[in-house]
Scaffold this active site. Sequence first.
Site, PDB file in Angstrom:
ATOM      1  N   GLU A  46       0.943  -1.249   0.220  1.00 11.50           N
ATOM      2  CA  GLU A  46      -0.538   0.030  -0.174  1.00 11.50           C
ATOM      3  C   GLU A  46       0.782   1.080   0.288  1.00 11.50           C
ATOM      4  O   GLU A  46       2.042   1.357   0.581  1.00 11.50           O
ATOM      5  CB  GLU A  46      -0.928   0.322   1.112  1.00 11.50           C
ATOM      6  N   ASN A 193     -12.862  -1.040  -0.479  1.00 10.87           N
ATOM      7  CA  ASN A 193     -11.681  -2.364   0.381  1.00 10.87           C
ATOM      8  C   ASN A 193     -12.148  -1.533   1.432  1.00 10.87           C
ATOM      9  O   ASN A 193     -12.189  -0.285   1.879  1.00 10.87           O
ATOM     10  CB  ASN A 193     -10.182  -1.580   0.282  1.00 10.87           C
ATOM     11  N   GLU A 194     -12.702  -2.566   2.451  1.00  9.16           N
ATOM     12  CA  GLU A 194     -12.889  -2.212   3.967  1.00  9.16           C
ATOM     13  C   GLU A 194     -14.415  -1.409   3.885  1.00  9.16           C
ATOM     14  O   GLU A 194     -14.084  -0.591   4.367  1.00  9.16           O
ATOM     15  CB  GLU A 194     -11.999  -1.837   4.747  1.00  9.16           C
ATOM     16  N   TYR A 260      -6.386  -9.038  10.687  1.00 14.10           N
ATOM     17  CA  TYR A 260      -5.423  -9.333  11.803  1.00 14.10           C
ATOM     18  C   TYR A 260      -5.165  -9.791  13.598  1.00 14.10           C
ATOM     19  O   TYR A 260      -5.729  -9.996  14.297  1.00 14.10           O
ATOM     20  CB  TYR A 260      -4.822  -7.694  12.057  1.00 14.10           C
ATOM     21  N   GLU A 313      -5.630  -9.043   3.454  1.00 10.73           N
ATOM     22  CA  GLU A 313      -4.737  -8.795   4.733  1.00 10.73           C
ATOM     23  C   GLU A 313      -4.357  -9.578   5.856  1.00 10.73           C
ATOM     24  O   GLU A 313      -6.074  -9.261   6.229  1.00 10.73           O
ATOM     25  CB  GLU A 313      -5.223  -7.274   5.355  1.00 10.73           C
ATOM     26  N   GLN A 362       2.551  -6.680   5.423  1.00  9.96           N
ATOM     27  CA  GLN A 362       1.932  -6.021   4.250  1.00  9.96           C
ATOM     28  C   GLN A 362       4.409  -5.760   3.287  1.00  9.96           C
ATOM     29  O   GLN A 362       4.871  -6.822   4.232  1.00  9.96           O
ATOM     30  CB  GLN A 362       2.927  -4.243   3.904  1.00  9.96           C
TER      31      GLN A 362
END
Length: 509
Positions: A46, A193-194, A260, A313, A362
């Site tokens: 990103e 995204n999200e 996460y 992610e 990432q």
Amino acid sequence: MKKSILVSMTLCLCISMSMQAQNKLTVNADQGKETISKHIYGHFSEHLGHCIYGGYWVGEDSPIPNTRGIRNDVVQALRDVQIPNLRWPGGCFADEYHWMDGIGPRSQRPKMVNTHWGGVTEDNSFGTHEFLDLCEQLGCEPYICGNVGSGSVEEMSKWVEYITFGGESPMANLRRQNGREEPWKVKFWGVGNENWGCGGNMTADFYADQYRRYATYCRNYGDNRLYKIAGGANSGDYNWTDVLMKNAAGHMHGLSLHFYTSPAGSRSATQFSETDYFNTIQRTFFMEELLTKHSTIMDRYDPQKRVALIPDEWGIWTNVEPDTNPGFLYQQNSLRDAILAAINLNIFNAHADRVKMANIAQTVNVLQALILTDNEKMLLTPTYWVYYLYKVHQDATLLPVLLTSDKYELDGKKMDAVNVSASKDASGKIHITLVNIDANKPQNIEIALRGATPKKVSGKVLTSANITDHNTFDNPNTVNVKDFNGAKLSKESLSASLPAKSVVMLEIE
């Protein structure tokens, strides 16, 4: 005298039993059906901190060796782990990114504020052409995430046309004007995204309608066929998956998932206790529950498993390193994080019937990075070496396994000490990746290979003296892969002694 002899014999028996393998693994080498998609081993980069700028991009005039502005050392390192795909430009950045700001002469590209990540100025010197050049240098497939949150249907539609249309049109001609005659092949396309959060704070019903609308105008040009990926749930938001599958499954090829692992106790990447380690590893196993429950919902609407579940992610999210910009998410990477990555990749492999892609967050200098850079310096993190070991699973056949594991116990809690995945590649070689989660004890394991006659075994191991060990620019090889000689063959089985806190890859021929 007799009593002392009896005590001695009992002690010897206990020692003998303790040295025997408590872990038993059966690998059914002739029963594999599912293919482990190589795209499970994908990555995410990103416009965040020094992931793009300084991580990949240094510019053509940099003294750091580069090809058209892209670092040669980073490219070679990622080629060495056979990177299959790269997701870009975000993340939250994707839904404020307007692609036309990133094309044309760099000196004329407008600047913008990166409101999500540090409030720094984004000069757009790394845009569509640079990203697709990076993917060509890496030999991987691009995965572009389009702007739904602040962009228009027309904007996304024109981006697809600009990249993939080979005929005569305003967008194709603009691409040629900017130096690219032939269209690119871009398969993977994320539509937002999200969108439940930074991508627009939408409800599931609203986003499902928006997804259908935007996806309609993401066209197939020539022989380029888009694989459209809808923005999926935040961790355990099962309602989001239910609504998206009910209302839009027929318009998508994949549905993303973000989770996460938050560290328990100390959030430092390098300073934590064994209790913190134990509880953090327990937390990462939530990925197994997430995949199972989201897949169950998807099965109701898509029993043929046409739509893939894509955790694009994932990783551990610790505190940033001291004296760094908190908006840049620069964190170190320890042996604990490598073990965590290996467990998650084993989990993804086990769900290969539904999970067809995954992207760790990432790739460079951000979150659970494989690579860290400091100007001309570059180091490979412990997580990098897990991807190096696990590349053998890419596009191999998943082999069914049955594991009986000893327990890793701490503070009155327990979990399986061993975690595993197995596959057979096109040449017939069997690969088994084994994680010994126990921070203190080696684990002996007996492995039965059904349907195979092994003749040779070799291996690699990743471990270190401490779970907090990590690589630095002064000591870049503290945690590194070494040859593993702890496995022995015997007819249709083998035994191995896995060092404490280790990741082992066995190759059986």
